[in-house]
Design a protein around this motif. Structure first.
Motif, PDB file in Angstrom:
ATOM      1  N   ARG B 474      16.396   2.799  60.606  1.00 26.74           N
ATOM      2  CA  ARG B 474      17.449   3.594  59.984  1.00 26.74           C
ATOM      3  C   ARG B 474      17.981   4.616  60.977  1.00 26.74           C
ATOM      4  N   GLU B 475      19.214   4.972  60.811  1.00 24.86           N
ATOM      5  CA  GLU B 475      19.870   5.896  61.739  1.00 24.86           C
ATOM      6  C   GLU B 475      19.350   7.321  61.558  1.00 24.86           C
ATOM      7  N   ILE B 476      18.874   7.918  62.629  1.00 27.48           N
ATOM      8  CA  ILE B 476      18.644   9.364  62.623  1.00 27.48           C
ATOM      9  C   ILE B 476      19.417   9.924  63.808  1.00 27.48           C
ATOM     10  N   SER B 477      20.443  10.686  63.526  1.00 30.02           N
ATOM     11  CA  SER B 477      21.209  11.226  64.645  1.00 30.02           C
ATOM     12  C   SER B 477      20.876  12.703  64.819  1.00 30.02           C
ATOM     13  N   VAL B 478      20.861  13.118  66.069  1.00 21.02           N
ATOM     14  CA  VAL B 478      20.553  14.515  66.379  1.00 21.02           C
ATOM     15  C   VAL B 478      21.780  15.154  67.015  1.00 21.02           C
ATOM     16  N   GLU B 479      22.230  16.253  66.441  1.00 25.19           N
ATOM     17  CA  GLU B 479      23.373  16.976  67.001  1.00 25.19           C
ATOM     18  C   GLU B 479      22.880  18.334  67.490  1.00 25.19           C
ATOM     19  N   GLY B 511      18.757   3.630  52.373  1.00 28.15           N
ATOM     20  CA  GLY B 511      19.173   3.417  53.759  1.00 28.15           C
ATOM     21  C   GLY B 511      20.220   4.372  54.246  1.00 28.15           C
ATOM     22  N   GLY B 512      20.346   5.513  53.553  1.00 27.73           N
ATOM     23  CA  GLY B 512      21.347   6.486  53.976  1.00 27.73           C
ATOM     24  C   GLY B 512      21.001   7.080  55.335  1.00 27.73           C
ATOM     25  N   GLU B 513      22.029   7.485  56.008  1.00 27.65           N
ATOM     26  CA  GLU B 513      21.849   8.034  57.352  1.00 27.65           C
ATOM     27  C   GLU B 513      21.240   9.440  57.267  1.00 27.65           C
ATOM     28  N   LEU B 514      20.418   9.770  58.265  1.00 29.48           N
ATOM     29  CA  LEU B 514      19.811  11.099  58.320  1.00 29.48           C
ATOM     30  C   LEU B 514      20.340  11.819  59.564  1.00 29.48           C
ATOM     31  N   THR B 515      20.760  13.072  59.370  1.00 27.35           N
ATOM     32  CA  THR B 515      21.295  13.823  60.506  1.00 27.35           C
ATOM     33  C   THR B 515      20.455  15.082  60.717  1.00 27.35           C
ATOM     34  N   ILE B 516      20.118  15.328  61.974  1.00 33.82           N
ATOM     35  CA  ILE B 516      19.414  16.577  62.297  1.00 33.82           C
ATOM     36  C   ILE B 516      20.320  17.412  63.202  1.00 33.82           C
ATOM     37  N   ALA B 526      18.197  27.465  63.903  1.00 39.94           N
ATOM     38  CA  ALA B 526      18.145  26.710  62.648  1.00 39.94           C
ATOM     39  C   ALA B 526      18.135  25.209  62.935  1.00 39.94           C
ATOM     40  N   ILE B 527      17.315  24.489  62.171  1.00 39.04           N
ATOM     41  CA  ILE B 527      17.304  23.026  62.241  1.00 39.04           C
ATOM     42  C   ILE B 527      17.652  22.503  60.852  1.00 39.04           C
ATOM     43  N   ASP B 528      18.793  21.847  60.745  1.00 39.09           N
ATOM     44  CA  ASP B 528      19.197  21.257  59.469  1.00 39.09           C
ATOM     45  C   ASP B 528      18.771  19.796  59.449  1.00 39.09           C
ATOM     46  N   VAL B 529      18.104  19.402  58.387  1.00 43.05           N
ATOM     47  CA  VAL B 529      17.812  17.975  58.180  1.00 43.05           C
ATOM     48  C   VAL B 529      18.643  17.544  56.969  1.00 43.05           C
ATOM     49  N   SER B 590      20.900  16.235  50.283  1.00 47.07           N
ATOM     50  CA  SER B 590      20.333  17.570  50.432  1.00 47.07           C
ATOM     51  C   SER B 590      20.296  17.959  51.901  1.00 47.07           C
ATOM     52  N   THR B 591      20.318  19.260  52.118  1.00 41.06           N
ATOM     53  CA  THR B 591      20.126  19.769  53.473  1.00 41.06           C
ATOM     54  C   THR B 591      18.954  20.741  53.458  1.00 41.06           C
ATOM     55  N   PHE B 592      17.920  20.390  54.184  1.00 42.14           N
ATOM     56  CA  PHE B 592      16.781  21.292  54.354  1.00 42.14           C
ATOM     57  C   PHE B 592      16.961  21.999  55.694  1.00 42.14           C
ATOM     58  N   THR B 593      16.872  23.340  55.653  1.00 39.80           N
ATOM     59  CA  THR B 593      17.083  24.099  56.882  1.00 39.80           C
ATOM     60  C   THR B 593      15.817  24.880  57.241  1.00 39.80           C
TER      61      THR B 593
END
Lengths: 127, 609
Positions: B474-479, B511-516, B526-529, B590-593
């Motif tokens: 699954r996609e985990i993208s890091v910005e 299968g939704g994408e996860l962004t960090i 701050a780290i947003d997941v 959701s966004t966990f920070t």
């Protein structure tokens, strides 16, 4: 159960008699000659008199901690070379590390080690 | 020089003299530069008494000084000139007036006098002169000289008028001296204030402050010694050895306690706010053997109250003055005592605050210790309980697996069906216990953090890549930017981020994408997941961080978990001085920070139970 295991002698040290019995049942069925001890002092006596091929050693023993038993076994010439595997439910990393430093060959968590798995592991140590 | 008769002669005429000029009279008693007043006076005399010139001189320490002069046609240029005594002695008429205190009326001043025309132009070239000695206090302190150019002698009839002018001149001079004294007092007062405020401003220790202040006071009032005596019970005890400006420290035996109750005079200083001034006349011993001066071994003494608005603290005393204590000295000492009372109050308040602070600190420390102890006990209990739970699990799941494997013989068909079920449930139970153990272990460990410089971006990328493997591609993208460095415990931060990521994957099962996102805020990193999962309802939000606070929706969706992850993660974040927050929209994700402080405070937030 394998013929190769016949005559290989094991000492199982655990103060929980039921658990000791359970493992003994499986290991005996797998063809090992199994003796059990339920305290540290008994374990050292049996190890000295029987000279087993492998010892499974619990840590949380009454009166004498498993590591003290291990130290004494290592210190005595007759038992110094017997391979010892820690079999306990204490899983703290520093205990694992300490066991390794005292010369244990492996460190197994009882709750994660069903009897069948233990039998398989034993055959790896003493084929 | 004997007293002038001028004052008494003019006595009966004084009211009229004042009436001569109301404006000058008003000036004399009120405001104004005394020299200006003297100038107005000589001018007034010339214009009203019909003379051609009027000169006013002061006579001080045998020096004659021309203070003011007015001549028809403008002021002459000899104002400010000074003449010594030997010169004065050669001026017959003038000397006579000064020594007798009597007004001398004469002809041309040069007649019979050995006048040096260059030195005293204000005496020569006049035909007739009236010399009026002016008494200031008991001595002739000034001379008023009226002169006529015309050959018109002064007559007795004019005497009264002349003496009235003289009275005014005497008043003007006295006023001038008073003003000068006042100014000098003001200068000294200002000087005292400056010196004292220097002591007050510098943050000295109390002992040093009072020692310095005593020295300053001794200097300001020209005394050998000055010191503070503190009221303790009914005794006055020296705060330190009274300072001896020139003579070294006061002998210890003199730094004795004084009995405040026995000394009525001291009691008045202490409780009635009076000042006490004592001196031994001509060095003769004080008649009372028990007197303060004898006991202190002092020639003279000036004591003022040292007190706050409400509470007498003691006295400030100076002794052995250079030339006797004056009102000014008393005023300075009262000022010093007042300032020192304020300082004393300040020290007392500071001490009280420190005591309170210490008490409060102890209380908080004890509380923190108790909480830490409870926390430790809880973690240890959790650990112990987990071990205890592992024993039955070992036995039950051990036999179950033997049953399942057939090691204990063939099972009847219905039993063979349920045994795998029991094995699976026992495995779940075992995992639960494992998590409890891990939690308690990490809680214990959180109290001993290993702080290091951490590059959060590298850490997050590593977590993302290892979690991605598990997450079925699954996609985990890091910005983020290249590097974000903070000081933290890298293992704990990794645990937190791993938890948040696995949480995000778990709750977005489709299968939704996860962004960090790693970003910097002024005080935080701050780290947003961010997941695109089912989201969290408002009702469920508060339960999110409670231990075992699994959400109804998650249970309903059959999502596996122990409900410890977020609780544990937040505790770890808080242990690092940070926190975890969440925003969510049901159906959108959701966004966990995770926020961690850019700079660690000295006291990081404690692990929450």
């Amino acid at each position: 159960m394998l013929d190769g295991s016949r005559g290989r002698r094991l000492l199982l040290v655990d103060d929980d008699v039921d658990v000791a019995t359970m493992y003994e049942l499986q290991l005996a069925a797998s063809g090992f000659d199994v003796a059990t001890a339920h305290s540290g002092a008994e374990a050292i006596d049996r190890a000295t008199s029987d000279a087993p091929d492998l010892i499974y050693l619990d840590l949380g023993l009454p009166e004498m901690h498993g590591f003290d038993v291990l130290r004494q076994l290592r210190a005595a010439p007759t038992t110094a070379d017997i391979p010892v595997v820690i079999l306990t439910n204490y899983s703290e990393p520093d205990l694992v590390e300490q066991g390794r430093q005292l010369g244990a060959c492996d460190y197994l968590i009882k709750a994660h080690t069903p009897p069948g798995t233990l039998a398989t592991a034993t055959r790896r140590w003493i084929p | 020089m004997r007293s002038s008769t001028f004052g008494s002669d003019a006595g009966p005429n004084a009211p009229e003299a004042i009436q001569l000029s109301e404006s000058i009279g008003a000036d004399l008693v009120s405001r104004g530069d005394p020299h200006q007043i003297m100038e107005r006076l000589v001018r007034f005399a010339v214009e009203n008494v019909d003379v051609d010139r009027c000169t006013l001189t002061s006579l001080d320490q045998d020096v004659l000084r021309v203070e003011a002069s007015y001549e028809r046609g403008g002021p002459p240029d000899f104002v400010g000139h000074e003449y010594p005594l030997d010169w004065l002695q050669r001026q017959h008429s003038l000397y006579q007036a000064v020594t007798t205190g009597e007004t001398v009326l004469g002809g041309s001043f040069g007649d019979g006098d050995d006048v040096d025309p260059d030195l005293a132009p204000w005496l020569v070239s006049m035909h007739h002169t009236a010399i009026v000695p002016l008494a200031v206090g008991d001595t002739v302190g000034a001379v008023l000289i009226l002169s006529r150019i015309s050959d018109r002698p002064f007559v007795a009839d004019e005497l009264e008028e002349i003496q009235q002018v003289g009275l005014l001149a005497a008043l003007a001079l006295r006023n001038a001296r008073l003003v000068e004294q006042l100014r000098s007092a003001q200068r000294r007062g200002l000087d005292s204030l400056t010196q004292m405020s220097l002591h007050v401003a510098s943050s000295l220790e109390p002992a040093t402050y009072f020692e310095k202040m005593s020295e300053t006071v001794a200097g300001l009032v020209s005394a050998e010694r000055a010191g503070f005596w503190q009221l303790k019970g009914s005794e006055l005890v020296p705060l330190h050895h009274p300072s001896a400006r020139d003579a070294g420290p006061m002998p210890p035996e003199r730094a004795q306690a004084l009995d405040a109750e026995a000394d009525e005079e001291l009691a008045r200083v202490l409780f009635a706010g009076a000042a006490l001034r004592l001196s031994r006349v001509d060095g003769s011993p004080d008649p009372r053997p028990e007197s303060l001066l004898i006991r202190l071994g002092a020639r003279d003494l000036l004591a003022v109250p040292w007190r706050t608005a409400a509470v007498p603290l003691g006295i400030l005393a100076a002794s052995n003055s250079l030339s006797g204590f004056t009102d000014q000295d008393e005023w300075i000492m009262r000022l010093a005592a007042r300032a020192s009372a304020l300082v004393w109050q300040g020290y007392a308040a500071e001490q009280r605050a420190q005591r309170l602070q210490a008490t409060e600190f102890d209380r908080l420390a004890a509380h923190a210790e108790r909480m830490a102890e409870l926390d430790r006990q809880k973690s240890e209990f959790l650990q112990l309980a987990s071990h205890e739970l592992r024993s039955p699990i070992t036995l039950v799941s051990g036999y179950l697996s033997m049953l399942e494997e057939g090691s204990l013989g063939e099972l009847p068909a219905p039993a063979a069906k349920v045994v795998p079920l029991m094995v699976a449930r026992m495995r779940h139970m075992s995992e639960l216990v494992d998590r409890m153990l891990t939690t308690s272990r990490m809680e214990i460990r959180a109290r001993g953090q290993q702080l290091r410089d951490v590059d959060l971006v590298a850490l997050v990328r590593q977590v993302a890549s290892s979690a991605g493997g598990v997450a079925d591609a699954r996609e985990i993208s890091v910005e983020s930017q290249d590097k974000v460095r903070i000081r933290a415990d890298p293992e704990q931060v990794e645990t937190i981020v791993t938890n948040l990521v696995s949480n995000g994957l778990k709750y977005s099962p489709d299968g939704g994408e996860l962004t960090i996102v790693v970003r910097e805020e002024p005080r935080w990193v701050a780290i947003d997941v961010i997941d695109r999962g089912q989201g969290i309802t408002e009702d469920d939000l508060p339960k999110l961080f409670q231990p075992f606070g699994r959400l109804q929706s998650a249970v309903a969706a059959g999502i596996q978990g122990t409900g410890l992850g977020l609780h544990l993660s937040r505790g770890l974040a808080q242990a690092q001085g940070g926190d975890i927050t969440v925003t969510s929209r049901p159906g959108e994700g959701s966004t966990f920070t995770l926020r961690l402080p850019r700079r660690r405070k000295r006291h990081a937030g404690r692990m929450h139970a």
